[in-house]
Structures are given as structure tokens and as C-alpha cells.
Design a protein around this motif. Structure first.
Motif: not given
Length: 133
Positions: A3-9, A92-93, A108-111, A127-133
Motif C-alpha cells: 500500500v502507498t497512501l497519499i492524502l490530498t486536500l 497496521a501503521f 480526498t485520500l488517494s492510494f 484495508i481499513d482507513i481511519g482518522l484519530a486525534t
């Protein structure tokens, strides 16, 4: 699964992930089955926390030829290998963001995900993708 992840606004396409292409690391070529702590020490902006074999077994594959598992990384030469075995242990990471996200904004999340199915990895996992503080 690699997996390669790139997050864009949106709409500015600003990269919001520190080291989103995984190119900033201290790995030496193809390093397989890294415990969480070793992966964290080698991969800038990431923290391994998977349960696979009790301490994770993340792979850092820094090789234009893909280290024998599919193509090389889609950006540069590096990709991350994740595994999930039959008894639900998972790799996981986390990835550090360059700035805080704003509630109510659209992102938008692109990977890219490459699946390598073999005798020791006989099926494709989600693949589980989440957001946490």
C-alpha cells in the motif's frame, strides 16, 4: 498487500501526510517482517502498531523492481508491505499529518494497493482507513 497512501486536500491538492510517499526512511533495500518498533524507527512520520505475530511484521521495500512482490512504488522506489494472516492478526501503521484537518471540510485520500497472493498469503484482505486525534 502493498500500500502507498497519499492524502490530498481539495481543491488545492496540498499533501497533508508527512512522508506520504514513504521515500524518507533509513531502510536498506528490501526489509521484510519488521517489528513495529523497528518499522517506526526506520520510517519517518509513521508508527507501526499491528498485531501480526504479536508485534507486527511490516515490510519496507525500497527497490525500483519491487523486491520481488509486484511493481516498485508508484512514487519513487519505496512501498510498504502489509499482511493479514488467517487468525486475524494484522499489520497496521499510522501516518503523521502536516497540519490539522478541519471539521466539515472535504478531503480526498488517494492510494495504490497491489495484491500479492501466494501460498503464505492465499487471499486478499481489506484495508481499513481511519482518522484519530
Amino acid at each position: 498487500m502493498f500500500v502507498t497512501l497519499i492524502l490530498t486536500l481539495l481543491p488545492s491538492a496540498q499533501n497533508l501526510i508527512v512522508n506520504g510517499d514513504f521515500e524518507t526512511n533509513s531502510a536498506a533495500g528490501c526489509e521484510f517482517n519488521l517489528p513495529n518498533g523497528t518499522f517506526t524507527a526506520k520510517m519517518t512520520g509513521c508508527v507501526g502498531f499491528g498485531t501480526n505475530l504479536g508485534s507486527g511484521e511490516l515490510d519496507i521495500m525500497e527497490d525500483p523492481a519491487g523486491c520481488g512482490y509486484g511493481p516498485g512504488g508508484p512514487v519513487g522506489a519505496t512501498k510498504i508491505g502489509l499482511a493479514c494472516d488467517a487468525d486475524a492478526d494484522v499489520d497496521a501503521f499510522t501516518m503523521t499529518l502536516t497540519s490539522a484537518l478541519t471539521s466539515g471540510e472535504s478531503y480526498t485520500l488517494s492510494f495504490w494497493a497491489y495484491s500479492h497472493i501466494s501460498g503464505f498469503s492465499p487471499s486478499i484482505a481489506g484495508i481499513d482507513i481511519g482518522l484519530a486525534t
